[in-house]
Write an enzyme that holds these catalytic residues in place. Structure first.
Site, PDB file in Angstrom:
ATOM      1  N   HIS A  56     -29.501  44.884  19.814  1.00  0.00           N
ATOM      2  CA  HIS A  56     -29.382  43.429  19.682  1.00  0.00           C
ATOM      3  C   HIS A  56     -29.857  42.760  20.960  1.00  0.00           C
ATOM      4  CE1 HIS A  56     -28.223  39.523  18.671  1.00  0.00           C
ATOM      5  NE2 HIS A  56     -26.906  39.599  18.788  1.00  0.00           N
ATOM      6  N   HIS A  83     -29.692  39.156  10.327  1.00  0.00           N
ATOM      7  CA  HIS A  83     -29.162  39.135  11.686  1.00  0.00           C
ATOM      8  C   HIS A  83     -28.366  40.404  11.964  1.00  0.00           C
ATOM      9  CE1 HIS A  83     -27.498  37.603  15.420  1.00  0.00           C
ATOM     10  NE2 HIS A  83     -26.279  37.861  14.964  1.00  0.00           N
ATOM     11  N   CYS A 121     -26.911  34.094  20.328  1.00  0.00           N
ATOM     12  CA  CYS A 121     -27.851  34.981  19.643  1.00  0.00           C
ATOM     13  C   CYS A 121     -28.778  34.253  18.672  1.00  0.00           C
ATOM     14  CB  CYS A 121     -27.081  36.079  18.926  1.00  0.00           C
ATOM     15  SG  CYS A 121     -25.998  36.981  20.058  1.00  0.00           S
ATOM     16  N   PHE A 157     -22.462  33.362  18.767  1.00  0.00           N
ATOM     17  CA  PHE A 157     -21.124  32.946  19.175  1.00  0.00           C
ATOM     18  C   PHE A 157     -21.074  31.427  19.286  1.00  0.00           C
ATOM     19  CE2 PHE A 157     -19.671  37.008  21.660  1.00  0.00           C
ATOM     20  CZ  PHE A 157     -19.668  37.709  20.467  1.00  0.00           C
ATOM     21  N   LYS A 215     -32.376  45.739  13.975  1.00  0.00           N
ATOM     22  CA  LYS A 215     -31.522  46.031  15.127  1.00  0.00           C
ATOM     23  C   LYS A 215     -31.058  47.485  15.134  1.00  0.00           C
ATOM     24  CE  LYS A 215     -29.761  41.332  15.918  1.00  0.00           C
ATOM     25  NZ  LYS A 215     -30.326  40.570  14.778  1.00  0.00           N
ATOM     26  N   GLU A 249     -22.418  38.369   6.635  1.00  0.00           N
ATOM     27  CA  GLU A 249     -23.792  37.997   6.293  1.00  0.00           C
ATOM     28  C   GLU A 249     -24.189  38.538   4.928  1.00  0.00           C
ATOM     29  OE1 GLU A 249     -28.357  38.022   8.095  1.00  0.00           O
ATOM     30  OE2 GLU A 249     -26.817  39.289   9.017  1.00  0.00           O
TER      31      GLU A 249
END
Length: 413
Positions: free
Chosen positions: A343, A309, A170, A401, A338, A320
C-alpha cells in the site's frame, strides 16, 4: 444552455514501486504475478511487529533529472516523484521541449503525498539529539515539506499554473487526478501534471501503523505472502513506497500538438463518510463510485474492471467488497494490485490509475496475489492475469483515514 465541459485525456504515465522502476516494468511485473514485497532493508526492523514492506529497489537518483547538488535538498519521496514525472513527461512528448509561454502559464501541477518527508524529519531529530540544533542542515525544511515535490516539478519544468499538494491520506493522489481534471474542465488549465509519491518505510511510520494494528504481522518469514487482499487470512496492510504521475491535457490541446491520448478521464467522485476516523460503513465509498458513474455518463454495466482500494485489512476489504456488490453486483471483475505492490499510501491512487489505464490498453486484467481462500462474493481475479475483449471503461477506488473517498473512471479514447 450550459457550455459542454472539455474532455480530459491522459498523454503520459510514469510509475515506480517495489515491482519495477518504470511504468512498463511495473505493469509487466503485475501481470506476471511478481511480488515487490520483501524484508525491510531501509532500517533494522528486527524489533518491530511488522518487518516487511514493498521497497523500491536499485533506484538511481539520476533518473530525477536533478543536478547532484540539488538532490540533498530532496527527501526520498521527492526524488521518487521526480523520476515518475520525468517518465510521464517523456511519454507525453514534453521532455526537453521548450513550451510556449502561454501553455506554461496554463500548465498546473497537483502532486501530493500522504506523509511527506518523514525520513528527513527522523534524521533531523537524530541530529538534534546527538549533535545539537546548530548542526541541522539548511536543506532540512525544503527536503521535508510535502508540497516541495509539486514545487520542484514546477521549477524544473517551468509550469506556471496552479501548484498544489493535496494531502488526504490514502486518497491523496486520486484526488490529485480528479482535481486536475476539474481545472482543465473549468478552463483554468490546459495541462496538469498529477499524481503522488510516498517514501514512508521508516521506523516511526512502521512502528506507528503497527501500534494501531493496521499492518500485517503474521507473515514476516514469508514477505511475499503478507499482502493478501480479499483473502480470509489477511491480517493487515503492507507498506509500500514509490510514485506515479500522469500528464492530463484538454483533448483539443493534446491533439493540436500531436500527442497521443492514452485514455479519457471520464468520471470522478469524491465523498466523506463523516463517521469514524478509520472505520467506514461503505456508504461514502458507494456514493463516490455512483458520482463517478454519473459524471462519466455510464451505467454499472459499462464498467468492465474495478481496481479496488482493498489494502488487505480485515474490515476494510470487507467494507469495500460490500459497497461494490451493492452497486455492481458480483459479476464485474475486481483485483487489488496491492497484493504485489503493498500500500503506497498517498501514492496508491495514482499508481492504480496507471495500472487501470494499462489494463484498458492491453485488454488484460492484473491479478490479486495471495487469494488462497476468498472470503467475499466478488469476482476477484486470483493468480494469473485475465485476458478480456471489449473492455472500454474501468474504475479505480481510493479511500483514506478521516473518511475520505475518491473514485475515478477511465475509458478508451
Amino acid at each position: 444552455m450550459a457550455e459542454a465541459k472539455r474532455q480530459v485525456v491522459v498523454t503520459g504515465l510514469g510509475a515506480l514501486c517495489g515491482v519495477g522502476n518504470d511504468a512498463n516494468s511495473v505493469w509487466q511485473g503485475l501481470v506476471a504475478g511478481k511480488s515487490g514485497i520483501g524484508r525491510i532493508s531501509h532500517f533494522d526492523a528486527g524489533a518491530y511487529a511488522c518487518q516487511v514492506a514493498g521497497e523500491v529497489k536499485g533506484f538511481d537518483p539520476v533518473s530525477t533529472g536533478l543536478a547532484e547538488k540539488d538532490l540533498k535538498r530532496c527527501d526520498r519521496f521527492i526524488q521518487l516523484g521526480l523520476a515518475a514525472t520525468r517518465e510521464a513527461l517523456a511519454q507525453a512528448g514534453l521532455l526537453g521541449k521548450e513550451l510556449p509561454e502561454d501553455l506554461k502559464e496554463r500548465a498546473g501541477v497537483i502532486i501530493g503525498t500522504g506523509i511527506g518527508g518523514l525520513p528527513a524529519i527522523e534524521e533531523a531529530d537524530a541530529v538534534i539529539r546527538e549533535k545539537g540544533p546548530k548542526r541541522l542542515s539548511p536543506f532540512f525544511i525544503p527536503a521535508m515539506l510535502p508540497n516541495m515535490l509539486a514545487g520542484q516539478v514546477s521549477i524544473l519544468y517551468g509550469f506556471k499554473g496552479p501548484n498544489v499538494c493535496p494531502v488526504s491520506a490514502c486518497a491523496t493522489s486520486a484526488h490529485a487526478i480528479g482535481w486536475g481534471k476539474r481545472l482543465i474542465e473549468w478552463g483554468e488549465c490546459d495541462m496538469v501534471i498529477v499524481g503522488g509519491a510516498e517514501a514512508a518505510v521508516t521506523p516511526t511510520s512502521v512502528g506507528g501503523f503497527a501500534a494501531m494494528r493496521a499492518l500485517s504481522t503474521g507473515f514476516n518469514d514469508v514477505p511475499e505472502k503478507a499482502s493478501r487482499p480479499f483473502d480470509a487470512a489477511r491480517d493487515g496492510f503492507v507498506m509500500g513506497e514509490g510514485a506515479a504521475v500522469l500528464v492530463l491535457e484538454a483533448a483539443e490541446v493534446a491533439a493540436a500538438r500531436g500527442a497521443r491520448a492514452l485514455a479519457v478521464v471520464a468520471g470522478f467522485g469524491q465523498t466523506a463518510d463523516a463517521g469514524h476516523m478509520t472505520l467506514a460503513d461503505g456508504k461514502g465509498s458507494a456514493r463516490a463510485m455512483r458520482l463517478a458513474l454519473e459524471e462519466a455518463g455510464l451505467g454499472v454495466n459499462d464498467i468492465g474492471y474495478i481496481n479496488a482500494h482493498a489494502t488487505s485489512t480485515p474490515a476494510g476489504d470487507e467494507m469495500e467488497a460490500a459497497a461494490i456488490e451493492g452497486l455492481f453486483g458480483v459479476g464485474v471483475p475486481v483485483s487489488s494490485t496491492k497484493g504485489a505492490t503493498g500500500h503506497l499510501l498517498g501514492a496508491a491512487g495514482a499508481l492504480e490509475a496507471v495500472v487501470s489505464i494499462m489494463a484498458l490498453r492491453d485488454q488484460l486484467l492484473p491479478p490479486t496475489l495471495n487469494v488462497e481462500a476468498k472470503d467475499v462474493a466478488l469476482d476477484v481475479i486470483p493468480e494469473g492475469a485475465r485476458k478480456v475483449e471489449g473492455l472500454r471503461a474501468v474504475l479505480s477506488n481510493s479511500f483514506g483515514f478521516g473518511g475520505t473517498n475518491a473514485s475515478l473512471i477511465f475509458r478508451n479514447s
